[in-house]
Design an enzyme around this catalytic site. Structure first.
Site, short mmCIF file in Angstrom:
data_model
loop_
_atom_site.label_atom_id
_atom_site.label_comp_id
_atom_site.label_asym_id
_atom_site.label_seq_id
_atom_site.Cartn_x
_atom_site.Cartn_y
_atom_site.Cartn_z
N SER A 1 0.78 -1.25 0.00
CA SER A 1 0.00 0.00 0.00
C SER A 1 0.80 1.29 0.00
CB SER A 1 -0.95 0.01 1.20
OG SER A 1 -2.06 -0.83 0.95
N LYS B 1 0.24 3.86 -2.73
CA LYS B 1 -0.73 4.96 -2.68
C LYS B 1 -0.08 6.33 -2.63
CE LYS B 1 -4.44 2.15 -0.61
NZ LYS B 1 -3.80 0.83 -0.47
N SER C 1 -5.70 3.80 4.18
CA SER C 1 -5.26 2.89 3.11
C SER C 1 -6.44 2.25 2.39
CB SER C 1 -4.35 1.80 3.70
OG SER C 1 -3.53 1.25 2.70
N LYS D 1 3.43 6.34 5.30
CA LYS D 1 2.43 5.41 4.77
C LYS D 1 2.87 3.98 5.04
CE LYS D 1 -1.27 4.19 2.67
NZ LYS D 1 -1.27 2.98 3.57
#
EC number: 3.4.16.4
Length: 460
Positions: free
Chosen positions: A68, A71, A126, A241
């Site tokens: 993820s 992203k 997320s 993140k």
């Protein structure tokens, strides 16, 4: 003709260019400092967010699955190409194409939120369906957006990255490296909108056209969200993140700032606790062993460059002009290292041609430490110089012309008179020498005659 001083300046410039160009033969991967930490993650990197200089590396070019943290790339394209107040409508594909049980915030087909809300939902929680909706909003389809992601990554310099979706759910053709991901993370941080969203601990998406209740979001990064993870909080963390899939294991991007130093850490293929431990250790290493140093001051000249005007296909030199750094340059170097150890490599023409305008781009300057380029700045001119104008014969002053002609004739007369005088002097000297010779001969003759006369008398 130009002066010896000007020639000296030109030679100095050429010598500088030769020396600096020959000083760098290769560029290793990082700047070295002492006491590097031991890292558990399979791949890890620490970079200076300002210059991109690599401060620590481990398997940074090894292909890995990003999960993820993908992203961040999706957010970058949204910030660059979207309007935060635009309304996004969720399609059937956006909502239902994600894996069952993967991260989401429960968006429904036909539901509408702003791009601003969507970015918070994607980066804080997320949410995979939100990533799909952003992709469709930007490029019309998930497939086109994935191509856009890969193309933009290569523009940044992430040449070993390929994206096939906007969320990072596993695909064998969806991969990156720690180095590439650091480049992408650094590029995104240049945008204030991204900084604001990635640095938001909690956020509320208000009720929508289909859902009456607000959605409460909380940042999932344990080194950042102090309220949710008080025991894991890292002083100076400004966002990041998280990522996870079974194939990728745990991945993490972290931003931190202390005393004007901004660092970025990327860890790939790690265990959950290990990635946080590694990130903490790398940030400590960066803040403890490196310092920010000003290498260039834009008010100080870097070098002087000869200036020429082209007149009737010939070069006419007009002295030289000083060039300056377009901006101050500061960078991270290991503590205790003198800034004189940083090499300045100038890339600039051996001479500049008029007309020259103040602040005109003249070239570039690379800053090199331990055989690695740690930054580049533009070089600009510090003044303006107009082009020399050719002199036309029709514009020559007649009085000056006549005066020059008179001077020419006068010089001829003087030369003739001088020649005559010299010849007369030489002739006079010659006459004197001849007369002197005659007198000497006469005296000798008289002396011999007198001697003979005396002898004749004695005989008698």
């Amino acid at each position: 003709m130009y002066s010896t001083r000007f020639l000296g300046r030109k030679i100095s410039v050429l010598l500088i260019l030769i020396l600096v160009v020959s000083s760098v033969n290769f560029i290793p991967s990082k700047i070295f400092a002492q006491n590097e930490p031991i890292i558990q993650s399979d791949s890890a990197i620490l970079i200076d967010a300002k210059t991109g200089a690599v401060l620590y590396e481990k398997n940074i070019h090894k292909r890995q699955f990003p999960a993820s943290i993908t992203k961040i790339m999706t957010a970058l394209l949204a910030v660059e190409n979207g309007n935060l107040d635009d309304i996004i409508t969720f399609s059937y594909e956006a909502v239902h194409s994600i894996e069952y049980g993967s991260s989401h915030i429960g968006m429904r087909e036909g539901e509408q939120i702003t791009l601003r809300d969507a970015l918070h939902g994607m980066l804080l929680m997320s949410a995979n369906e939100v990533s799909n909706a952003i992709a469709e909003y930007i490029d019309g389809s998930i497939e086109k957006f994935a191509e856009h992601m890969t193309d933009r990554a290569k523009e940044i310099g992430a040449y070993h990255t390929n994206f096939v979706n906007p969320h990072g759910l596993h695909n064998e053709n969806h991969y990156t490296t720690a180095y590439d991901m650091a480049l992408i993370a650094r590029e995104a941080l240049k945008y204030d909108t991204f900084r604001e969203i990635i640095g938001t601990a909690t956020y509320i998406i208000p009720p929508t056209n289909l859902v009456d209740e607000p959605r409460y979001l909380s940042h999932q990064h344990r080194l950042f969200n102090q309220k949710a993870y008080a025991n894991s909080y890292y002083e100076g963390c400004i966002g990041g993140k998280t990522g996870f899939t079974n194939e990728a294991s745990h991945t993490l991007v972290t931003y931190a700032e202390r005393n004007g130093i901004e660092l970025i850490v990327v860890t790939l293929k790690s265990e959950k606790q290990a990635m946080y431990d590694d990130t903490r250790n790398l940030l400590d290493y960066g803040f403890d062993h490196f310092e920010m140093v000003t290498i260039l001051n834009k008010k100080s000249p870097v070098v002087s460059v000869p200036v020429v005007s082209i007149i009737n296909d010939k070069k006419e030199y007009q002295g030289s002009i000083e060039v300056y750094a377009e901006e101050d340059f500061t960078c991270l170097i290991p503590k205790g290292i003198q800034k004189d150890n940083i090499i300045k490599r100038v890339s600039i023409p051996s001479e500049l041609q008029t007309p020259i305008h103040k602040n005109q781009l003249a070239g570039t300057l690379d800053l090199i430490f331990q055989n690695k380029i740690i930054g580049q700045v533009n070089l600009i001119t510090g003044d303006s110089i107009e082009m020399l104008q050719p002199v036309s014969s029709s514009n020559v002053d007649k009085t000056t012309y006549n005066f020059e002609n008179q001077n020419k004739y006068l010089r001829i007369v003087i030369m003739i008179v001088s020649t005559i005088v010299i010849l007369l002097v030489l002739f006079g000297i010659l006459i004197i020498m001849i007369n002197s010779s005659k007198r000497k001969k006469r005296r000798r003759y008289m002396s011999r005659s007198k001697l003979k006369f005396t002898k004749d008398i004695q005989k008698r």
